[in-house]
Design a protein around this motif. Structure first.
Motif, PDB file in Angstrom:
ATOM      1  N   UNK A 106       0.846  -1.015  -0.005  1.00 23.83           N
ATOM      2  CA  UNK A 106       0.003  -0.106  -0.119  1.00 23.83           C
ATOM      3  C   UNK A 106       0.984   1.311  -0.167  1.00 23.83           C
ATOM      4  N   UNK A 107       0.782   2.103  -1.033  1.00 26.74           N
ATOM      5  CA  UNK A 107       1.576   3.231  -1.101  1.00 26.74           C
ATOM      6  C   UNK A 107       0.569   4.678  -1.057  1.00 26.74           C
ATOM      7  N   UNK A 108       1.056   5.521  -0.405  1.00 30.06           N
ATOM      8  CA  UNK A 108       0.215   6.924  -0.249  1.00 30.06           C
ATOM      9  C   UNK A 108       1.369   8.047  -0.314  1.00 30.06           C
ATOM     10  N   UNK A 109       0.681   9.023  -0.866  1.00 28.66           N
ATOM     11  CA  UNK A 109       1.357   9.976  -1.019  1.00 28.66           C
ATOM     12  C   UNK A 109       0.652  11.615  -1.084  1.00 28.66           C
ATOM     13  N   UNK A 110       1.148  12.256  -0.486  1.00 30.87           N
ATOM     14  CA  UNK A 110       0.677  13.629  -0.451  1.00 30.87           C
ATOM     15  C   UNK A 110       1.698  14.722  -0.690  1.00 30.87           C
ATOM     16  N   UNK A 111       1.115  15.672  -1.541  1.00 23.39           N
ATOM     17  CA  UNK A 111       2.056  16.776  -2.028  1.00 23.39           C
ATOM     18  C   UNK A 111       1.265  18.109  -1.854  1.00 23.39           C
ATOM     19  N   UNK A 112       2.078  18.937  -1.843  1.00 23.89           N
ATOM     20  CA  UNK A 112       1.577  20.414  -1.843  1.00 23.89           C
ATOM     21  C   UNK A 112       2.614  21.439  -2.273  1.00 23.89           C
ATOM     22  N   UNK A 113       2.366  21.767  -3.554  1.00 23.53           N
ATOM     23  CA  UNK A 113       3.584  22.756  -4.166  1.00 23.53           C
ATOM     24  C   UNK A 113       3.415  24.033  -3.452  1.00 23.53           C
ATOM     25  N   UNK A 114       4.519  24.744  -3.400  1.00 24.54           N
ATOM     26  CA  UNK A 114       4.693  25.954  -2.859  1.00 24.54           C
ATOM     27  C   UNK A 114       4.166  26.965  -4.130  1.00 24.54           C
ATOM     28  N   UNK A 115       4.592  26.668  -5.156  1.00 26.21           N
ATOM     29  CA  UNK A 115       4.138  27.770  -6.429  1.00 26.21           C
ATOM     30  C   UNK A 115       2.724  27.285  -7.140  1.00 26.21           C
ATOM     31  N   UNK A 116       1.920  28.374  -7.516  1.00 27.31           N
ATOM     32  CA  UNK A 116       0.652  27.917  -7.891  1.00 27.31           C
ATOM     33  C   UNK A 116       0.948  27.222  -9.247  1.00 27.31           C
ATOM     34  N   UNK A 117       0.468  25.826  -9.225  1.00 23.17           N
ATOM     35  CA  UNK A 117       0.428  24.971 -10.386  1.00 23.17           C
ATOM     36  C   UNK A 117      -0.961  24.534 -10.692  1.00 23.17           C
TER      37      UNK A 117
END
Length: 146
Positions: A106-117
């Motif tokens: 089971x793989x989980x990932x959360x990402x939050x970019x700094x720049x507006x993408x």
């Protein structure tokens, strides 16, 4: 805009073999095309990586990241972003469960970019990471740790 995903997949190897592949973080560029270089800066007392610096390139954005790894035997590992020019948050985890055919991952990932993408680009980057985790890790473990 933070995004999170999970994926489950099976690897025809024992949890110990799969974890050996995950522990080999310095070899990430061999199975993850997004990882360009990896340097282990510190280890836990058992020798497993703790703080790792890496150069990552995905959807045309290159980033130098520092992450801290945590390990729970051959059952799970997780990482948390410490430093990045491009992201506010990156948390990921692998959880391994033995099956009669090998190991369920089971793989989980959360990402939050700094720049507006744009959202579609964030989702594309996340999809690439999730697919790499499944296909790349599977091939890497089956080739090198069985």
């Amino acid at each position: 805009m933070a995004v999170s995903s999970t994926r489950s997949f099976e690897i025809k190897a024992t949890p110990e073999q799969v974890m050996a592949g995950i522990v080999a973080v310095e070899r990430l560029p061999e199975w993850s095309s997004t990882h360009k270089s990896v340097t282990i800066e510190s280890t836990h007392p058992d020798g497993r990586p703790h703080r790792v610096r890496m150069t990552v390139s995905i959807i045309g954005i290159t980033d130098e990241q520092v992450v801290d790894y945590s390990w729970n035997g051959d059952e799970s590992m997780s990482w948390t972003l410490v430093e990045s020019a491009q992201q506010n948050v990156q948390d990921g985890a692998y959880t391994l469960t033995a099956t009669d055919k090998g190991t369920k991952v089971d793989f989980s990932l959360t990402i939050d970019p700094k720049i507006p993408v744009p959202g579609f680009l964030v989702r594309r980057a996340e999809k690439t990471a999730i697919e790499t985790a499944g296909k790349g890790l599977t091939k890497f473990v089956e080739k090198n740790f069985q």
